[in-house]
Design a protein around this motif. Structure first.
Motif, PDB file in Angstrom:
ATOM      1  N   LYS A  37     -22.874 -75.086  27.646  1.00 28.15           N
ATOM      2  CA  LYS A  37     -23.033 -74.821  29.077  1.00 28.15           C
ATOM      3  C   LYS A  37     -23.821 -75.943  29.738  1.00 28.15           C
ATOM      4  O   LYS A  37     -23.493 -76.391  30.841  1.00 28.15           O
ATOM      5  CB  LYS A  37     -23.732 -73.481  29.294  1.00 28.15           C
ATOM      6  N   TYR A  38     -24.876 -76.397  29.069  1.00 31.53           N
ATOM      7  CA  TYR A  38     -25.663 -77.503  29.608  1.00 31.53           C
ATOM      8  C   TYR A  38     -24.836 -78.785  29.660  1.00 31.53           C
ATOM      9  O   TYR A  38     -24.864 -79.535  30.650  1.00 31.53           O
ATOM     10  CB  TYR A  38     -26.913 -77.712  28.757  1.00 31.53           C
ATOM     11  N   LEU A  39     -24.064 -79.053  28.603  1.00 29.12           N
ATOM     12  CA  LEU A  39     -23.302 -80.299  28.513  1.00 29.12           C
ATOM     13  C   LEU A  39     -22.077 -80.328  29.429  1.00 29.12           C
ATOM     14  O   LEU A  39     -21.410 -81.364  29.529  1.00 29.12           O
ATOM     15  CB  LEU A  39     -22.867 -80.543  27.068  1.00 29.12           C
ATOM     16  N   GLU A  40     -21.778 -79.213  30.102  1.00 28.44           N
ATOM     17  CA  GLU A  40     -20.670 -79.199  31.063  1.00 28.44           C
ATOM     18  C   GLU A  40     -20.800 -80.329  32.087  1.00 28.44           C
ATOM     19  O   GLU A  40     -19.796 -80.869  32.566  1.00 28.44           O
ATOM     20  CB  GLU A  40     -20.629 -77.857  31.806  1.00 28.44           C
ATOM     21  N   ASP A  41     -22.016 -80.690  32.443  1.00 28.79           N
ATOM     22  CA  ASP A  41     -22.242 -81.738  33.434  1.00 28.79           C
ATOM     23  C   ASP A  41     -22.152 -83.131  32.834  1.00 28.79           C
ATOM     24  O   ASP A  41     -22.332 -84.130  33.551  1.00 28.79           O
ATOM     25  CB  ASP A  41     -23.616 -81.567  34.092  1.00 28.79           C
ATOM     26  N   TYR A  42     -21.901 -83.213  31.544  1.00 23.98           N
ATOM     27  CA  TYR A  42     -21.877 -84.507  30.868  1.00 23.98           C
ATOM     28  C   TYR A  42     -20.589 -84.646  30.061  1.00 23.98           C
ATOM     29  O   TYR A  42     -20.596 -84.747  28.834  1.00 23.98           O
ATOM     30  CB  TYR A  42     -23.107 -84.668  29.985  1.00 23.98           C
ATOM     31  N   LYS A  43     -19.466 -84.669  30.789  1.00 27.62           N
ATOM     32  CA  LYS A  43     -18.165 -84.822  30.160  1.00 27.62           C
ATOM     33  C   LYS A  43     -17.643 -86.240  30.351  1.00 27.62           C
ATOM     34  O   LYS A  43     -17.781 -86.828  31.431  1.00 27.62           O
ATOM     35  CB  LYS A  43     -17.153 -83.834  30.760  1.00 27.62           C
ATOM     36  N   LEU A  44     -17.043 -86.760  29.296  1.00 30.45           N
ATOM     37  CA  LEU A  44     -16.278 -87.997  29.418  1.00 30.45           C
ATOM     38  C   LEU A  44     -14.848 -87.614  29.829  1.00 30.45           C
ATOM     39  O   LEU A  44     -14.518 -86.448  29.947  1.00 30.45           O
ATOM     40  CB  LEU A  44     -16.294 -88.748  28.095  1.00 30.45           C
TER      41      LEU A  44
END
Length: 260
Positions: free
Chosen positions: A246-253
């Motif tokens: 959920k946190y990494l949703e903002d950090y997608k390649l």
């Protein structure tokens, strides 16, 4: 608040849930003026303190405490065995994560979804619980979505597992083991012992596994099983990846299938 190691040991299952909302995480990172997806000592201290104060669950409505040195009893807490152990585990989980494990499709033809399936029952190979998060492909097409490493690390495992199919395991610099299973294929350039950086392609999402026969496919829909494991006094301990994702949703390649 957990004040003794006995309380902590009895609460291990609650700790493993890893319930910290992405909104709360952003609040903590904003306070520490750490706008990027990296975690410093102050960030981990604040996560640890607030999780202990809130019985391992921080949601969007939680009242977070930030000024650690001004909180009565913080010196005692930070010197306790509980605090040190929990701090090290949160540091291991969060310090090295950088990217969501499945890049976003620039063509818009397909997407991925996931839900909190932690500890849901599984029956293949006997009754057991689900110790990960399944990231599902909307087009159910094996080999379409690339899978990338969420962190820097070393390839610790690569090969077939009866339950996991084609899988690869990356050990991060801080010691977390990130597990990527049911791949359709690997990045053939990677071998055990190779060093990878966050964002390195590991292979492609598939539906392999649930068989002793290497290469078996089609026992379930196409997805990535993503798991996180820690060392707990010499024993392997899984934690819930859902909140990390959920946190990494903002950090997608991103990837473009038309140019691959």
């Amino acid at each position: 608040m957990l004040s003794s190691i006995e309380d902590y040991r009895e609460s291990k299952d609650t700790f493993r849930e890893l319930k910290i909302s992405d909104h709360a995480m952003k609040q903590i990172l904003d306070f520490t003026k750490n706008k990027t997806n990296s975690f410093n000592k102050e960030t981990i201290d604040i996560i640890t303190f607030n999780m202990l104060m809130n019985n391992y669950s921080i949601n969007n409505n939680s009242r977070l405490l930030f000024q650690l040195n001004d909180i009565n009893g913080i010196s005692y807490l930070k010197n306790s065995e509980v605090y040190r152990d929990v701090y090290e585990k949160y540091n291991t989980i969060f310090k090295d994560i950088r990217y969501f494990p499945v890049p976003k499709d620039l063509t818009g033809e397909a997407d991925v979804t996931y839900e909190n399936s932690w500890k849901r029952p599984r029956t293949y190979g006997g009754n057991r619980i689900h110790e990960g998060t399944d990231i599902m492909a909307s087009n159910n097409k094996a080999g379409y979505f690339p899978v990338i490493s969420v962190s820097d690390g070393v390839v610790e495992q690569k090969g077939w597992l009866e339950q996991g199919g084609y899988r690869i395991g990356i050990r991060s610099e801080s010691g977390a083991y990130f597990y990527y299973a049911h791949l359709a294929s690997y990045n053939e350039e990677l071998e055990k012992g190779d060093v990878v950086t966050a964002g390195t392609n590991l292979g492609f999402m598939g539906n392999t596994g649930y068989s002793k026969v290497v290469g078996t496919t089609g026992k379930f829909d196409v997805h990535l099983h993503f798991g996180i494991y820690l060392d707990d006094n010499g024993k392997e301990m899984s934690v819930n990846p859902y909140w990390v994702l959920k946190y990494l949703e903002d950090y997608k390649l991103y990837f473009n299938k038309n140019t691959q």
